[in-house]
Design a protein around this motif. Structure first.
Motif, mmCIF file in Angstrom:
data_model
loop_
_atom_site.group_PDB
_atom_site.id
_atom_site.type_symbol
_atom_site.label_atom_id
_atom_site.label_comp_id
_atom_site.label_asym_id
_atom_site.label_seq_id
_atom_site.Cartn_x
_atom_site.Cartn_y
_atom_site.Cartn_z
ATOM 1 N N ARG A 297 55.948 42.800 39.493
ATOM 2 C CA ARG A 297 54.511 42.251 39.053
ATOM 3 C C ARG A 297 53.744 42.194 40.052
ATOM 4 O O ARG A 297 53.907 41.445 41.079
ATOM 5 C CB ARG A 297 54.890 41.088 38.089
ATOM 6 N N VAL A 298 52.424 42.738 39.830
ATOM 7 C CA VAL A 298 51.292 42.421 40.835
ATOM 8 C C VAL A 298 50.139 42.337 40.049
ATOM 9 O O VAL A 298 49.911 42.848 39.066
ATOM 10 C CB VAL A 298 51.393 43.405 41.936
ATOM 11 N N CYS A 299 49.010 41.330 40.376
ATOM 12 C CA CYS A 299 47.931 41.557 39.679
ATOM 13 C C CYS A 299 46.795 42.139 40.768
ATOM 14 O O CYS A 299 46.713 41.457 41.929
ATOM 15 C CB CYS A 299 47.210 39.867 39.533
ATOM 16 N N LEU A 300 45.990 43.142 40.239
ATOM 17 C CA LEU A 300 45.161 43.688 41.311
ATOM 18 C C LEU A 300 43.834 43.550 40.766
ATOM 19 O O LEU A 300 43.355 43.706 39.731
ATOM 20 C CB LEU A 300 45.491 45.434 40.910
ATOM 21 N N TYR A 301 42.998 43.020 41.758
ATOM 22 C CA TYR A 301 41.529 42.574 41.757
ATOM 23 C C TYR A 301 40.862 43.668 42.830
ATOM 24 O O TYR A 301 41.454 44.108 43.614
ATOM 25 C CB TYR A 301 41.147 41.413 42.261
ATOM 26 N N ARG A 302 39.708 43.974 42.413
ATOM 27 C CA ARG A 302 39.055 44.618 43.491
ATOM 28 C C ARG A 302 37.546 43.939 43.664
ATOM 29 O O ARG A 302 36.962 43.622 42.615
ATOM 30 C CB ARG A 302 38.791 46.114 43.012
ATOM 31 N N PHE A 303 37.040 43.891 45.055
ATOM 32 C CA PHE A 303 35.891 43.109 45.191
ATOM 33 C C PHE A 303 35.071 44.064 46.049
ATOM 34 O O PHE A 303 35.691 45.039 46.746
ATOM 35 C CB PHE A 303 36.219 41.815 45.966
ATOM 36 N N SER A 304 33.655 43.711 45.961
ATOM 37 C CA SER A 304 32.742 44.491 46.885
ATOM 38 C C SER A 304 31.608 43.893 47.650
ATOM 39 O O SER A 304 31.505 42.690 46.905
ATOM 40 C CB SER A 304 32.180 45.561 45.906
ATOM 41 N N PRO A 305 30.884 44.131 48.225
ATOM 42 C CA PRO A 305 29.630 43.421 48.980
ATOM 43 C C PRO A 305 28.772 43.239 47.820
ATOM 44 O O PRO A 305 28.780 43.915 46.759
ATOM 45 C CB PRO A 305 29.255 44.388 49.886
#
Length: 379
Positions: A297-305
């Motif tokens: 199990r892993v929770c994946l987020y993505r962030f950007s400038p």
């Protein structure tokens, strides 16, 4: 006299034991240790210390456990991220927080969607990354579960991560994709290698994923954030990466994207539940088939400038904004990470070192001029 001395020693021993049991562990697996302190609620932290966490503070016997975090991305972290294109931040979530996340997922096991259809498979059948049959399972809505989302929401502006987000993405960073849980049962397929500042398959430049470093400033157009909710021991499989590939100028050799060739250059980092892996989407990455009996199990987020954008969910729900449930019980810092893409100088809320939020803005006179000129608050 002797009885009094014995009694005093006994009281002292019991008091020390009670206090000692209330201390929490020091985060010291790999890299620099970060001190975990306990201070009285009447004691004020040093002005140069970052000691605020809405999740990590707990009241025990009228005292608080307060975790001390770095104020900025450390030199070690800068070096390792620039060298490899990813970094492991150890012990971001404690055991209790990891359990809360997994309990919330357990309550929604039936809502997981397995990638059974051929069109949804992430690896090519018969290749090293395919496994022995089962598809990966996905679970969405992690920020829309009410109280069950508390720990998941903490990642948006976690005080251990904010300085690193600022170092890689700059102030005013924003969440770009809807986060979701990835689960793999034993034998489940991984994910073909993908990404790259230079696309690993086509060899074309990827401006929407690219990593760069100019004049002392590193930037990643899109940053992956894997919150590990189970242990990933050596050989278990799961997230894998080609270290340094964020700086590659060529596409991958044939067969490498499927894990069939040059496997010695594809690394599966060993992590513990509660660790966070931050990786540039400009770094070629994927996932290996899962070999452990315990569900991955892993929770994946993505962030950007602040001015970058890849996903579009931020304006795609009922005429604007993320799903309404995501905004429930957010701190000011967490809320500002959900802002849409626009420049910092246009009244963007910015997370400060002390966890507070400050509006970055132009002069009132300039703003009034724009309003007079265009008839709107912003150009």
């Amino acid at each position: 006299m002797r009885c009094s001395s014995v009694f005093l020693m006994l009281v002292t021993f019991l008091s020390q034991r009670a206090i000692g049991n209330a201390f929490v562990r020091s985060v010291s697996r790999g890299g620099n240790p970060y001190l975990v302190q306990k201070v009285s609620h009447t004691t004020y932290p040093h002005k140069n210390s970052r000691l605020h966490s809405t999740v990590a503070e707990h009241s025990i016997n009228e005292m608080e456990q307060v975790v001390e975090y770095p104020l900025e991305m450390t030199e070690d972290e800068r070096y390792l991220f620039d060298l490899n294109g990813y970094i492991i931040v150890r012990g971001v979530l404690n055991e209790e927080e990891v359990k809360e996340c997994n309990d919330a997922i357990d309550r929604r096991q039936s809502k997981m969607i397995e990638r059974k259809d051929v069109e949804l498979r992430n690896a090519v059948k018969g290749t090293a990354l395919y496994g022995n049959g089962p598809g990966r399972k996905d679970l969405g809505g992690v920020l829309e579960w009410g109280e069950d989302s508390t720990v998941f929401k903490s990642i948006l502006a976690h005080p251990r991560l904010v300085p690193i987000f600022h170092g890689i993405l700059g102030e005013g960073y924003r969440m770009d994709h809807l986060p979701f849980v990835i689960a793999q049962d034993k034998g489940a397929e991984g994910f073909q290698l993908h990404g790259g500042t230079i696309d690993c398959t086509s060899g074309r430049y990827n401006p929407h994923l690219a990593y760069s470093y100019h004049h002392g400033m590193m930037r990643s157009a899109l940053l992956g954030c894997n919150v590990m909710l189970t242990d990933h021991n050596a050989g278990d499989g799961g997230f894998c990466v080609v270290p340094g590939s964020h700086k590659s100028n060529f596409k991958m050799p044939k067969g490498m994207v499927d894990g069939d060739k040059y496997q010695e250059y594809i690394q599966q980092p060993s992590t513990k539940a509660g660790d966070v892996v931050l990786f540039s989407e400009g770094t070629v990455h994927g996932a290996m088939a899962w070999n452990s009996d315990q569900q991955r199990r892993v929770c994946l987020y993505r962030f950007s400038p602040s001015t970058n954008v890849y996903g579009r969910s931020y304006f795609g729900h009922n005429g604007g904004g993320w799903p309404e449930a995501m905004y429930e019980n957010l701190t000011d810092a967490q809320r500002c990470v959900l802002e849409p893409p626009y420049a910092n100088r246009l009244d963007r809320p910015i997370i400060q070192d002390n966890g507070e939020v400050k509006i970055s803005s132009r002069s009132e006179r300039k703003k009034q001029h724009d309003k007079d000129l265009f008839g709107t608050n912003y150009f």
